[in-house]
Design a protein around this motif. Structure first.
Motif, mmCIF file in Angstrom:
data_model
loop_
_atom_site.group_PDB
_atom_site.id
_atom_site.type_symbol
_atom_site.label_atom_id
_atom_site.label_comp_id
_atom_site.label_asym_id
_atom_site.label_seq_id
_atom_site.Cartn_x
_atom_site.Cartn_y
_atom_site.Cartn_z
ATOM 1 N N THR A 190 0.836 -1.207 0.000
ATOM 2 C CA THR A 190 0.000 0.000 0.000
ATOM 3 C C THR A 190 0.867 1.253 0.000
ATOM 4 O OG1 THR A 190 -1.294 -1.331 1.514
ATOM 5 C CG2 THR A 190 -2.114 0.868 1.074
ATOM 6 N N ASP A 191 1.641 1.420 -1.037
ATOM 7 C CA ASP A 191 2.585 2.540 -1.057
ATOM 8 C C ASP A 191 2.090 3.626 -1.996
ATOM 9 O OD1 ASP A 191 5.736 2.923 -2.722
ATOM 10 O OD2 ASP A 191 4.819 4.199 -1.237
ATOM 11 N N LEU A 192 1.886 4.811 -1.429
ATOM 12 C CA LEU A 192 1.310 5.880 -2.239
ATOM 13 C C LEU A 192 2.125 6.256 -3.462
ATOM 14 C CD1 LEU A 192 0.246 8.282 0.597
ATOM 15 C CD2 LEU A 192 -1.234 6.953 -0.877
ATOM 16 N N LEU A 245 10.314 1.406 10.325
ATOM 17 C CA LEU A 245 9.025 1.474 9.648
ATOM 18 C C LEU A 245 9.147 1.984 8.229
ATOM 19 C CD1 LEU A 245 6.810 3.072 12.426
ATOM 20 C CD2 LEU A 245 6.884 0.655 11.782
ATOM 21 N N ASP A 246 8.103 1.683 7.451
ATOM 22 C CA ASP A 246 8.030 2.249 6.106
ATOM 23 C C ASP A 246 6.797 3.165 6.030
ATOM 24 O OD1 ASP A 246 8.149 2.863 3.478
ATOM 25 O OD2 ASP A 246 7.965 0.836 2.718
ATOM 26 N N ASN A 247 5.699 2.645 5.500
ATOM 27 C CA ASN A 247 4.591 3.553 5.178
ATOM 28 C C ASN A 247 3.555 3.722 6.284
ATOM 29 O OD1 ASN A 247 5.636 3.939 2.560
ATOM 30 N ND2 ASN A 247 4.914 1.882 2.053
ATOM 31 N N SER A 248 2.944 4.894 6.249
ATOM 32 C CA SER A 248 1.867 5.226 7.157
ATOM 33 C C SER A 248 0.563 4.578 6.682
ATOM 34 C CB SER A 248 1.727 6.746 7.162
ATOM 35 O OG SER A 248 0.956 7.156 8.235
ATOM 36 N N TRP A 280 8.651 11.873 3.616
ATOM 37 C CA TRP A 280 9.645 11.037 2.939
ATOM 38 C C TRP A 280 8.969 10.017 2.042
ATOM 39 C CZ3 TRP A 280 14.680 11.634 2.566
ATOM 40 C CH2 TRP A 280 15.547 10.547 2.367
ATOM 41 N N PHE A 281 9.387 9.951 0.792
ATOM 42 C CA PHE A 281 8.844 8.972 -0.162
ATOM 43 C C PHE A 281 7.316 8.900 -0.077
ATOM 44 C CE2 PHE A 281 12.434 6.789 -2.246
ATOM 45 C CZ PHE A 281 13.464 7.502 -1.645
ATOM 46 N N VAL A 282 6.718 10.053 -0.016
ATOM 47 C CA VAL A 282 5.271 10.275 0.040
ATOM 48 C C VAL A 282 4.621 9.708 1.310
ATOM 49 C CG1 VAL A 282 3.056 10.068 -1.166
ATOM 50 C CG2 VAL A 282 5.178 10.238 -2.488
ATOM 51 N N SER A 283 4.714 8.406 1.491
ATOM 52 C CA SER A 283 3.824 7.807 2.494
ATOM 53 C C SER A 283 4.511 7.359 3.772
ATOM 54 C CB SER A 283 3.120 6.613 1.861
ATOM 55 O OG SER A 283 3.997 5.945 0.978
ATOM 56 N N ASP A 284 5.810 7.641 3.950
ATOM 57 C CA ASP A 284 6.508 7.076 5.107
ATOM 58 C C ASP A 284 6.046 7.677 6.439
ATOM 59 O OD1 ASP A 284 7.800 5.699 3.137
ATOM 60 O OD2 ASP A 284 9.761 5.852 4.061
ATOM 61 N N VAL A 285 6.178 6.862 7.478
ATOM 62 C CA VAL A 285 5.675 7.270 8.802
ATOM 63 C C VAL A 285 6.617 8.222 9.513
ATOM 64 C CG1 VAL A 285 4.857 6.455 11.054
ATOM 65 C CG2 VAL A 285 4.782 4.928 9.094
HETATM 66 MG MG MG Z 1 7.654 4.120 1.748
#
Ligand code: MG
Ligand code: F6P
Length: 450
Positions: A190-192, A245-248, A280-285
């Motif tokens: 689910t990466d924006l 973590l990666d994406n929010s 960061w990278f659009v969707s990162d937490v």
């Molecule tokens: Mg990301």
């Protein structure tokens, strides 16, 4: 293999946008401009909410809009990377990396990894140089809107959670672990910044939590060390587990689910969430995204549709428990600028020694997502059968703690394939499909020795 390794010269040739038709090239010429355009639309909307007397805010906003347009042009014109001009605490380090390793390098001929990170840092510079927009997260609205779309799986998981954490025999615990690990893995799809390539149906399929669907999804895990991870976790008691973590949104929601299972089964007494310091990278937490997510879940009007009373109740119970973990210190939320520089993670010990020492005390570090994987393995053209522990480099593979990478494949770099695996995959999938579409994945593990 290159033995004289430095950030612009990884162990094998770096991915670079100079290679026409490559994913790096496509990102640079097509995907980044879309990301900047979306930021421009967001910025304009934010400007439209300002009152007539908010003159300074408007002026600063206009200069950010101009800066975003200039940045887009600078990339298209393949200009050299320039030093940062703001006074954020990491600008000196960034400038030192540029001067030492990327002097006179351009937007196309520098390594795609460094350049892409640099692009997000350049966007940050525009906001940093303002007063009013300092803390503005230009991706916040996108993060929230995408999370809203994940309501089906959010309620399914919340309702299912009590049965996953009740006391049970170890064999059954293993089955639950396998399901949850996969849910945590596929949540990375689910990466924006990739949504331009995926349909909503694709995403829904990847967010599925039903047993049969997960069994089917196993076929798409091209490097699968799940059994080794279970061996580690099976006997772990009251340990510390870190997530890089990666994406929010949905991804961090499933990370919380997995963290909750670790705490409830007493495998961990402490879970640490390591977040990004800047958009960061659009969707990162970022740290602030987690309380926002809690509030969204607790707001009965946030998700579309009409959840049942039981569903809403289950979600509320879950999120209140997560909030209590934060209050009690069982769940620590922290961030470090190391995660927002442009270098490979094997530089951690030298670049951020105190963070390295702290992470070394963890029992397991789970690196989520594609960018974290690229940074773990130096984002270069390894022979695909290179073992994971070789690709992460000695400083992370030896004398350090255990490392797990949960990544859906959204970029070319890959390691850890068994002999003949590539040929098998390519009998049914194009290289672009299995390496970059996000529909295939990697569960790569290295047992630590610290
Ligand atoms: Mg990301
Ligand atoms: O722009 C490309 C990229 O860096 C890819 O690696 C991936 O598509 C995306 O951005 C980030 O993905 P993730 O959120 O999984 O790190």
């Amino acid at each position: 293999m290159n033995t004289n390794i430095s950030p612009n010269h990884p162990p094998y040739p770096a991915y670079r946008a100079t290679e026409k038709g490559s994913f790096a090239w496509d990102s640079t010429v097509r995907r980044w401009p879309i990301i900047i355009d979306t930021a421009l639309v967001d910025m304009q909307k934010a400007m439209d909410t300002l009152q007539n007397d908010q003159v300074t805010q408007k002026e600063e906003g206009t200069s950010i809009i101009n800066g975003l347009n200039q940045l887009k042009q600078e990339i298209a014109d393949d200009k050299p990377l320039r030093l940062l001009k703001d006074n954020d605490s990491d600008s000196e380090t960034w400038n030192q990396h540029i001067t030492t390793h990327f002097n006179n390098v351009t937007w196309f001929n520098g390594s795609w990894l460094f350049n892409e990170c640099y692009m997000y840092r350049r966007i940050r510079e525009l906001y940093s140089l303002s007063n009013y927009w300092q803390d503005y997260d230009l991706f916040n609205n996108q993060k929230i809107a995408t999370f809203r779309g994940s309501h089906g799986s959010v309620f399914d998981l919340a309702t299912k959670m009590p049965t996953m954490i009740q006391p049970m025999e170890i064999e059954k615990q293993e089955l639950v672990f396998q399901e949850l690990l996969q849910v945590c893995l596929w949540g990375n799809a689910t990466d924006l910044s990739l949504l331009t390539n995926m349909t909503e149906d694709d995403i829904k399929r990847l967010q599925a939590i039903e047993k049969e669907k997960l069994a089917e999804q196993l076929n798409y895990i091209v490097v699968n060390h799940i059994d080794q991870v279970w061996k580690k976790l099976k006997h772990l008691e009251k340990g510390r587990v870190d997530f890089i973590l990666d994406n929010s949104g949905f991804e961090v929601f499933v990370d919380l689910i997995f963290a909750d299972w670790l705490l409830q089964t007493n495998r961990a007494s402490k879970v640490v969430f390591n977040c990004k310091t800047i958009p960061w990278f659009v969707s990162d937490v970022m740290p602030k995204d987690i309380p926002i997510l809690f509030d969204c879940c607790l707001n009965p009007d946030f998700f579309p549709g009409e959840p049942t009373k039981e569903q809403q109740q289950a979600l509320e119970t879950l999120v209140k428990r997560w909030q209590s973990y934060v209050h009690s210190g069982q769940l620590v939320i922290q961030s470090h600028s190391f995660w927002c520089n442009g270098l490979a993670y094997r530089t951690l010990r030298d670049e951020a020694p105190e963070l390295y020492q702290d992470l070394a005390t963890s029992d397991l570090i789970i690196f989520k997502g594609d960018l974290n994987f690229r940074k773990l393995v130096y984002d270069c053209q390894w022979p695909v059968t290179t073992p994971f522990h070789v690709a992460i480099g000695p400083s992370l593979a030896e004398g350090f703690t255990s490392i797990l990478s949960l990544r859906t494949n959204k970029a070319d770099t890959i390691v850890g394939l068994a002999d003949g695996k590539q040929e098998k995959i390519e009998a049914t999938a194009t290289p672009n499909e299995w390496r970059c579409s996000g529909k295939y994945a990697v569960v790569a593990y290295n047992e630590g020795s610290s």
